[in-house]
Design a protein around this motif. Sequence first.
Motif, PDB file in Angstrom:
ATOM      1  N   LYS A  49      -6.829   5.796 -12.759  1.00 56.95           N
ATOM      2  CA  LYS A  49      -7.183   6.507 -11.521  1.00 56.95           C
ATOM      3  C   LYS A  49      -7.216   5.599 -10.295  1.00 56.95           C
ATOM      4  O   LYS A  49      -6.559   5.889  -9.283  1.00 56.95           O
ATOM      5  N   PRO A  50      -7.969   4.497 -10.326  1.00 56.05           N
ATOM      6  CA  PRO A  50      -7.985   3.657  -9.111  1.00 56.05           C
ATOM      7  C   PRO A  50      -6.627   3.061  -8.760  1.00 56.05           C
ATOM      8  O   PRO A  50      -6.292   2.935  -7.577  1.00 56.05           O
ATOM      9  N   LEU A  51      -5.827   2.722  -9.780  1.00 57.12           N
ATOM     10  CA  LEU A  51      -4.512   2.157  -9.494  1.00 57.12           C
ATOM     11  C   LEU A  51      -3.584   3.225  -8.924  1.00 57.12           C
ATOM     12  O   LEU A  51      -2.787   2.950  -8.017  1.00 57.12           O
ATOM     13  N   LEU A  52      -3.686   4.448  -9.429  1.00 54.52           N
ATOM     14  CA  LEU A  52      -2.882   5.546  -8.905  1.00 54.52           C
ATOM     15  C   LEU A  52      -3.249   5.832  -7.452  1.00 54.52           C
ATOM     16  O   LEU A  52      -2.366   6.025  -6.601  1.00 54.52           O
ATOM     17  N   ILE A  53      -4.529   5.857  -7.159  1.00 54.63           N
ATOM     18  CA  ILE A  53      -4.989   6.096  -5.788  1.00 54.63           C
ATOM     19  C   ILE A  53      -4.493   4.986  -4.868  1.00 54.63           C
ATOM     20  O   ILE A  53      -3.986   5.237  -3.770  1.00 54.63           O
ATOM     21  N   THR A  54      -4.613   3.742  -5.330  1.00 57.51           N
ATOM     22  CA  THR A  54      -4.207   2.597  -4.523  1.00 57.51           C
ATOM     23  C   THR A  54      -2.704   2.618  -4.233  1.00 57.51           C
ATOM     24  O   THR A  54      -2.269   2.421  -3.091  1.00 57.51           O
ATOM     25  N   THR A  55      -1.892   2.859  -5.263  1.00 59.65           N
ATOM     26  CA  THR A  55      -0.440   2.852  -5.073  1.00 59.65           C
ATOM     27  C   THR A  55       0.015   4.024  -4.202  1.00 59.65           C
ATOM     28  O   THR A  55       0.935   3.869  -3.377  1.00 59.65           O
ATOM     29  N   SER A  56      -0.622   5.186  -4.352  1.00 54.20           N
ATOM     30  CA  SER A  56      -0.250   6.341  -3.525  1.00 54.20           C
ATOM     31  C   SER A  56      -0.553   6.069  -2.055  1.00 54.20           C
ATOM     32  O   SER A  56       0.273   6.350  -1.172  1.00 54.20           O
ATOM     33  N   LEU A  57      -1.729   5.517  -1.770  1.00 52.92           N
ATOM     34  CA  LEU A  57      -2.096   5.212  -0.394  1.00 52.92           C
ATOM     35  C   LEU A  57      -1.215   4.100   0.175  1.00 52.92           C
ATOM     36  O   LEU A  57      -0.800   4.154   1.336  1.00 52.92           O
ATOM     37  N   ALA A  58      -0.937   3.091  -0.645  1.00 52.42           N
ATOM     38  CA  ALA A  58      -0.091   1.982  -0.182  1.00 52.42           C
ATOM     39  C   ALA A  58       1.311   2.469   0.162  1.00 52.42           C
ATOM     40  O   ALA A  58       1.895   2.062   1.182  1.00 52.42           O
ATOM     41  N   LEU A  59       1.860   3.346  -0.677  1.00 50.62           N
ATOM     42  CA  LEU A  59       3.193   3.872  -0.413  1.00 50.62           C
ATOM     43  C   LEU A  59       3.189   4.754   0.835  1.00 50.62           C
ATOM     44  O   LEU A  59       4.117   4.696   1.658  1.00 50.62           O
ATOM     45  N   ALA A  60       2.132   5.558   1.005  1.00 47.48           N
ATOM     46  CA  ALA A  60       2.028   6.397   2.198  1.00 47.48           C
ATOM     47  C   ALA A  60       1.969   5.544   3.457  1.00 47.48           C
ATOM     48  O   ALA A  60       2.651   5.827   4.446  1.00 47.48           O
ATOM     49  N   LEU A  61       1.175   4.473   3.427  1.00 48.40           N
ATOM     50  CA  LEU A  61       1.067   3.585   4.583  1.00 48.40           C
ATOM     51  C   LEU A  61       2.390   2.886   4.878  1.00 48.40           C
ATOM     52  O   LEU A  61       2.765   2.714   6.042  1.00 48.40           O
ATOM     53  N   LYS A  62       3.095   2.483   3.816  1.00 49.06           N
ATOM     54  CA  LYS A  62       4.385   1.833   4.012  1.00 49.06           C
ATOM     55  C   LYS A  62       5.381   2.774   4.671  1.00 49.06           C
ATOM     56  O   LYS A  62       6.124   2.392   5.584  1.00 49.06           O
ATOM     57  N   LEU A  63       5.413   4.023   4.205  1.00 43.63           N
ATOM     58  CA  LEU A  63       6.338   4.992   4.772  1.00 43.63           C
ATOM     59  C   LEU A  63       6.009   5.281   6.233  1.00 43.63           C
ATOM     60  O   LEU A  63       6.904   5.399   7.078  1.00 43.63           O
TER      61      LEU A  63
END
Length: 252
Positions: A233-247
Amino acid sequence: MFEVSTEILLLLLGAAFAAGFVDAIAGGGGLITVPVLLLSGANPVTALATNKIQGLFGAGTAALTYAKGGHVDLKAQILPATIAFAASVAGALLISVLPTDFIRLLLPILLIAVALYFGLSKGLNDQDRARRMSPMVLMATMVPLVGFYDGLLGPGAGSFYMLAFVGLAGYGVLKATAHTKLLNFASNVGGMLAFAFVASPWWITGIAMGLAQILGARLGASLAQKVGSRLIKPLLITTSLALALKLLWDML
């Protein structure tokens, strides 16, 4: 032999190992490999195509590792995997003719929504819950939709598969993670085959990165099975937010 220098190759191998580890647990490995491929001199289409080559090794390894641990029956996933494969081929072949700007604008919003769902929903653990959609309906709707997107663009596809399995099929977090991997593998294969006709992937470099992906994916899937949702869960949340910020950063 390789399309890049030795120094760049070592950088790409390290990125592939890290991506395989992260992708086996929560998806989002492309967040690591695609930027590094672009920094290595690949044009955007070549980077996406090469990413498909190396990514299928990691997804396949993770699928086999989760199956060995008893979390998924790969034989039962043959039909949805075939659908994901076909949808991904269609998406990749249409990348040059479909307007993707709207999807790129929508993606950060969707990824932030995924992060909020997994972060704020209570009771999301490794236990199955009541399903909101039958397996057949899920296979006929969400699987081809995400598979098509994976071939067309790709970033966040694993997160969207996860959201479908947890939010609609009612799977526990670990079981959902296990069930995303063969679909990810199939859509990677479909995208790779289509890109082989419309792009110029770095085949040798992609295969070398794939070998590093195998090591990372095996380690990540093994660790996820030991720790479960407390890690996923925390890794999924982190990667989703990181990808959103990158985009969002890329747009600005």
